[in-house]
Design an enzyme around this catalytic site. Sequence first.
Site, PDB file in Angstrom:
ATOM      1  N   ARG A 255      31.990  37.915  35.706  1.00  0.00           N
ATOM      2  CA  ARG A 255      33.585  38.502  35.397  1.00  0.00           C
ATOM      3  C   ARG A 255      33.903  37.050  35.224  1.00  0.00           C
ATOM      4  O   ARG A 255      34.147  35.517  36.190  1.00  0.00           O
ATOM      5  CB  ARG A 255      34.106  38.891  37.072  1.00  0.00           C
ATOM      6  CG  ARG A 255      35.167  39.632  36.489  1.00  0.00           C
ATOM      7  CD  ARG A 255      36.205  40.040  38.279  1.00  0.00           C
ATOM      8  NE  ARG A 255      36.495  39.043  38.733  1.00  0.00           N
ATOM      9  CZ  ARG A 255      36.970  38.993  40.149  1.00  0.00           C
ATOM     10  NH1 ARG A 255      36.437  39.329  41.115  1.00  0.00           N
ATOM     11  NH2 ARG A 255      37.202  36.883  40.233  1.00  0.00           N
ATOM     12  N   HIS A 259      39.979  39.737  39.631  1.00  0.00           N
ATOM     13  CA  HIS A 259      39.231  40.979  40.104  1.00  0.00           C
ATOM     14  C   HIS A 259      40.614  41.124  39.004  1.00  0.00           C
ATOM     15  O   HIS A 259      39.931  42.499  38.179  1.00  0.00           O
ATOM     16  CB  HIS A 259      39.929  41.140  41.007  1.00  0.00           C
ATOM     17  CG  HIS A 259      39.888  42.546  41.467  1.00  0.00           C
ATOM     18  ND1 HIS A 259      38.338  43.255  41.241  1.00  0.00           N
ATOM     19  CD2 HIS A 259      40.845  43.499  42.034  1.00  0.00           C
ATOM     20  CE1 HIS A 259      38.987  44.477  41.786  1.00  0.00           C
ATOM     21  NE2 HIS A 259      40.142  44.510  41.794  1.00  0.00           N
ATOM     22  N   TYR A 267      38.970  31.313  43.739  1.00  0.00           N
ATOM     23  CA  TYR A 267      37.835  31.042  44.946  1.00  0.00           C
ATOM     24  C   TYR A 267      36.849  30.864  44.235  1.00  0.00           C
ATOM     25  O   TYR A 267      35.888  30.562  44.614  1.00  0.00           O
ATOM     26  CB  TYR A 267      37.751  32.491  46.087  1.00  0.00           C
ATOM     27  CG  TYR A 267      38.122  33.331  45.372  1.00  0.00           C
ATOM     28  CD1 TYR A 267      37.047  34.276  44.472  1.00  0.00           C
ATOM     29  CD2 TYR A 267      39.706  34.425  45.138  1.00  0.00           C
ATOM     30  CE1 TYR A 267      37.331  35.537  43.378  1.00  0.00           C
ATOM     31  CE2 TYR A 267      39.106  35.116  44.081  1.00  0.00           C
ATOM     32  CZ  TYR A 267      38.451  36.238  43.808  1.00  0.00           C
ATOM     33  OH  TYR A 267      38.353  36.847  42.833  1.00  0.00           O
TER      34      TYR A 267
HETATM   35  C1  LIG Z   1      37.198  52.873  48.115  1.00  0.00           C
HETATM   36  C2  LIG Z   1      37.552  51.403  47.031  1.00  0.00           C
HETATM   37  N1  LIG Z   1      37.609  50.474  48.073  1.00  0.00           N
HETATM   38  C3  LIG Z   1      38.207  49.454  47.377  1.00  0.00           C
HETATM   39  C4  LIG Z   1      38.512  49.766  46.211  1.00  0.00           C
HETATM   40  C5  LIG Z   1      38.909  48.948  46.184  1.00  0.00           C
HETATM   41  N2  LIG Z   1      38.932  48.227  44.510  1.00  0.00           N
HETATM   42  C6  LIG Z   1      38.950  48.333  43.371  1.00  0.00           C
HETATM   43  S1  LIG Z   1      37.617  47.498  42.100  1.00  0.00           S
HETATM   44  C7  LIG Z   1      37.047  46.757  43.557  1.00  0.00           C
HETATM   45  C8  LIG Z   1      36.455  45.717  43.996  1.00  0.00           C
HETATM   46  C9  LIG Z   1      35.478  46.441  42.849  1.00  0.00           C
HETATM   47  O1  LIG Z   1      33.535  45.260  42.461  1.00  0.00           O
HETATM   48  P1  LIG Z   1      32.398  45.736  42.340  1.00  0.00           P
HETATM   49  O2  LIG Z   1      32.229  46.861  42.467  1.00  0.00           O
HETATM   50  O3  LIG Z   1      31.700  44.780  42.020  1.00  0.00           O
HETATM   51  O4  LIG Z   1      33.271  45.649  40.452  1.00  0.00           O
HETATM   52  P2  LIG Z   1      33.844  44.381  39.569  1.00  0.00           P
HETATM   53  O5  LIG Z   1      35.557  44.687  39.581  1.00  0.00           O
HETATM   54  O6  LIG Z   1      34.042  43.636  40.278  1.00  0.00           O
HETATM   55  O7  LIG Z   1      33.767  45.115  38.465  1.00  0.00           O
HETATM   56  C10 LIG Z   1      38.045  46.920  44.873  1.00  0.00           C
HETATM   57  C11 LIG Z   1      37.436  46.298  46.464  1.00  0.00           C
HETATM   58  C12 LIG Z   1      38.034  51.332  45.431  1.00  0.00           C
HETATM   59  N3  LIG Z   1      38.430  51.092  44.211  1.00  0.00           N
HETATM   60  N4  LIG Z   1      37.548  52.222  45.766  1.00  0.00           N
END
Ligand SMILES: Cc1ncc(C[n+]2csc(CCOP(=O)(O)OP(=O)(O)O)c2C)c(N)n1
Length: 336
Positions: A255, A259, A267
């Site tokens: 990434r 985020h 970080y």
């Molecule tokens: C159940 C849930 N918990 C928290 C979130 C908030 N959230 C959105 S994206 C994310 C990170 C997800 O990480 P990853 O699965 O590695 O996908 P990336 O964003 O790195 O592509 C979080 C914590 C959410 N959408 N759904």
Amino acid sequence: MPQKNSRNGSEHESRHALSIQQKLELYYWMQLTRTYDNQMVAYWRQGRGLGGVFSQRGHEAISVGTGYALEPDDVVAPMHRDLGCYFVRGLTPRRVFAQMLGRATGVSGGRDVNLHGAGDMNLNIVGFISHLPHSLPVAVGVAMSFVYRKEKRVALSYVGDGSSSEGLFHESLNLAAVHKAPFVLIAENNQYAYSTPLHQQMPVENMADRAVAYGIPGLIVDGNDVEAVYAVTKEAVARARAGGGPTLIECKTMRMLGHAIHDGAEYVPRELLEAWEKRDPVVLFERRLLEQGIADEAEIDEIKHRCEVEVADAIEFAEQSPMPDPATVSDGVYAP
Ligand SMILES: Cc1ncc(C[n+]2csc(CCOP(=O)(O)OP(=O)(O)O)c2C)c(N)n1
Ligand SMILES: [Mg+2]
């Protein structure tokens, strides 16, 4: 960095050779995704956007390569970093930018922003469910419906490294595996889930290792190599269509920004980003096209220009589009 692993895409590539035209198409979709992303990030940083947005930088080979491996009849349930897949499947930059600005002309008609809820079943795209990874049981359900209807179609969905530690990942894969559902799961390992690095939330090295628990193939591919991603996905889709059951494909990438737009990602170690920057998926593919004589500089510039024009047009279209009519607020609600 992506691992050298015997289970990579090269063995599949010869079987799924792409024509020159197809390679140029892949490049166009990746460049469109990158151009849109650059413009989107700039727009939001100027405070002109609505809500948050997730940069796609680093994910272009995955979203485009996987989306391109599907037939129009197949169903896809993409998530928040799969913009390229939405484009390949037929959502126009106009509809997506309008979606992001909450306009009536957006994919969800202004009911949601970002890529959330940006589904269109006319294009066989299931709208992204914000709760992660809640799109997975829906996609497996779609795949099961193909089994019941005896249709030779495939459902494909995506999961992030962080989301793969949620219960629904395991329940969905287990169910799909037991029933040999025609389901392909693309695991997008971009090293971080928000600010949490991989090793802090997963005790195994590879997301693909988790496939063993469901008795299905777990493959690893360089997620910055669009042709490799395409070839492995194409193979898994063919297997699923032939009744061979699900496959988990781990695409390793990084990434490249925070985020979401608000996150400066302080970080993330700079050296890590610098190392991955050298393997930028769009630049890598562009270089390969030039080296192989598939395109010359003029053709590359023409594609880039076309993408710039298309994205500028999308932004203008979105800005000029109306907000949704409040009178339509209960449209599509089953029990208003
Ligand atoms: C159940 C849930 N918990 C928290 C979130 C908030 N959230 C959105 S994206 C994310 C990170 C997800 O990480 P990853 O699965 O590695 O996908 P990336 O964003 O790195 O592509 C979080 C914590 C959410 N959408 N759904
Ligand atoms: Mg992640």
